[in-house]
Design an enzyme around this catalytic site. Structure first.
Site, PDB file in Angstrom:
ATOM      1  N   HIS A  85      -1.031   1.487  -4.655  1.00 33.89           N
ATOM      2  CA  HIS A  85      -1.406   2.902  -4.725  1.00 33.89           C
ATOM      3  C   HIS A  85      -0.433   3.726  -5.558  1.00 33.89           C
ATOM      4  O   HIS A  85      -0.452   4.960  -5.497  1.00 33.89           O
ATOM      5  CB  HIS A  85      -1.515   3.476  -3.307  1.00 33.89           C
ATOM      6  CG  HIS A  85      -2.570   2.814  -2.486  1.00 33.89           C
ATOM      7  ND1 HIS A  85      -2.500   2.668  -1.116  1.00 33.89           N
ATOM      8  CD2 HIS A  85      -3.747   2.225  -2.854  1.00 33.89           C
ATOM      9  CE1 HIS A  85      -3.579   2.040  -0.679  1.00 33.89           C
ATOM     10  NE2 HIS A  85      -4.348   1.760  -1.716  1.00 33.89           N
TER      11      HIS A  85
ATOM     12  N   SER B   7       0.572  -2.813   8.601  1.00 35.79           N
ATOM     13  CA  SER B   7      -0.650  -2.154   8.124  1.00 35.79           C
ATOM     14  C   SER B   7      -1.758  -2.300   9.149  1.00 35.79           C
ATOM     15  O   SER B   7      -2.011  -3.401   9.653  1.00 35.79           O
ATOM     16  CB  SER B   7      -1.116  -2.744   6.791  1.00 35.79           C
ATOM     17  OG  SER B   7      -2.330  -2.137   6.373  1.00 35.79           O
TER      18      SER B   7
ATOM     19  N   GLN C 128       0.831  -1.200   0.000  1.00 27.36           N
ATOM     20  CA  GLN C 128       0.000   0.000   0.000  1.00 27.36           C
ATOM     21  C   GLN C 128       0.869   1.256   0.000  1.00 27.36           C
ATOM     22  O   GLN C 128       0.359   2.361  -0.124  1.00 27.36           O
ATOM     23  CB  GLN C 128      -0.903   0.007   1.239  1.00 27.36           C
ATOM     24  CG  GLN C 128      -1.852  -1.191   1.301  1.00 27.36           C
ATOM     25  CD  GLN C 128      -2.559  -1.263   2.638  1.00 27.36           C
ATOM     26  OE1 GLN C 128      -3.640  -0.696   2.810  1.00 27.36           O
ATOM     27  NE2 GLN C 128      -1.961  -1.946   3.598  1.00 27.36           N
TER      28      GLN C 128
ATOM     29  N   GLY D 273       0.442  -2.298  16.249  1.00 30.73           N
ATOM     30  CA  GLY D 273      -0.810  -1.870  16.861  1.00 30.73           C
ATOM     31  C   GLY D 273      -2.015  -2.646  16.367  1.00 30.73           C
ATOM     32  O   GLY D 273      -1.903  -3.700  15.738  1.00 30.73           O
TER      33      GLY D 273
END
Length: 276
Positions: free
Chosen positions: A119, A219, A101, A246
């Site tokens: 992207h 991601s 990404q 996270g």
């Protein structure tokens, strides 16, 4: 930590064709700021929307001025140990392909070959009228010549070559246009609000269909263009592993998650698999 690394090495050893999906968290160790915190919440103001960029002179002025100041941080970035480890794993046949990404081009520089930049790549700029392409580094020199007052400005770096530059600094900024036809210039990336090119999407979905497992690296999967791969893998009964510091949008779909830095985990995994 060692037990989790062993589990990820076993995951890659157990599956024949692992598709890897990477995000901004992989490149933060290269000095490129990420978009989100560990809870997956976006930092700062909303990103530039493609339709607004193309329809507003003021927004293009703001974008290119901030890009001019923020570009050096991105241009200086080098692949980190995580990028290089993924390239080694690909070369050794331990992963099949990589979909990223990110638009920073660091996978290519690290040596990854079977790669889709979902992207786009911010190191290229294209004219929306005549499709002429040029290197972003070359455009930077033109921006500096035409806007010398901003050449020495320092500002907080933001994701993807952006910088925290106040609007009042932009009144006299000269926006670059295509030197061939005078058309609007845009980085060759998919802005928020725009669609990924259909052929690129088709190719990426084909890789997901052919894969027998999915590994997510760095991601939060908060953007649907990444999250969809987890949805597809889960629907097909394909196992999913993740290395992300996270929270992710797909936590309930992930069977093995390492909440650890990718630049530490991936080299360790590559080393274990090289010894087997």
């Amino acid at each position: 930590m060692n037990e989790q690394i062993d589990q990820l090495a076993e995951f890659l050893d157990r599956h024949r064709n692992v598709l890897v999906l990477t995000g901004a968290g992989l490149s933060t160790a290269s000095g490129i700021p990420g978009y989100r915190d560990e809870e997956g919440v976006r930092r700062g103001k909303p990103p530039v929307q493609g339709p607004e960029f193309r329809g507003s002179d003021a927004l293009r002025r703001r974008y290119w001025a901030r890009s001019m100041v923020g570009w050096p941080t991105l241009a200086r970035a080098e692949p980190n140990a995580g990028h290089r480890a993924l390239a080694r794993l690909e070369a050794a046949g331990r992963v099949g392909q990589v979909i990223t990404q990110n638009v920073d081009g660091l996978h290519q520089r690290a040596g990854t070959e079977r790669l889709i930049e979902l992207h786009g790549n911010i190191h290229t700029v294209r004219c929306l009228a005549c499709e002429r392409r040029q290197h972003r580094a070359d455009l930077q020199q033109r921006l500096l010549r035409e806007n010398p007052a901003l050449g020495s400005v320092l500002a907080q770096p933001l994701p993807d070559g952006d910088a925290q530059l106040e609007p009042e600094s932009l009144e006299t900024f000269v926006v670059p246009h295509c030197e061939d036809c005078g058309g609007t210039l845009q980085p060759d990336v998919v802005f928020f609000g725009d669609n990924i090119p259909a052929e690129r999407t088709r190719h990426a979905l084909q890789w997901m269909d052919e894969a027998d497992a999915l590994l997510v690296v760095g991601s939060s999967l908060m953007v649907f263009s990444g999250y969809r791969f987890c949805k597809l893998a889960a629907a097909a009964g394909k196992p999913i592993a993740a290395v992300n510091a996270g929270k992710t949008r797909a936590d309930e779909l992930i069977g093995l998650k390492l909440a650890l830095p990718a630049q530490e985990v991936l080299p360790a995994v590559a080393g274990l698999l090289a010894a087997t």
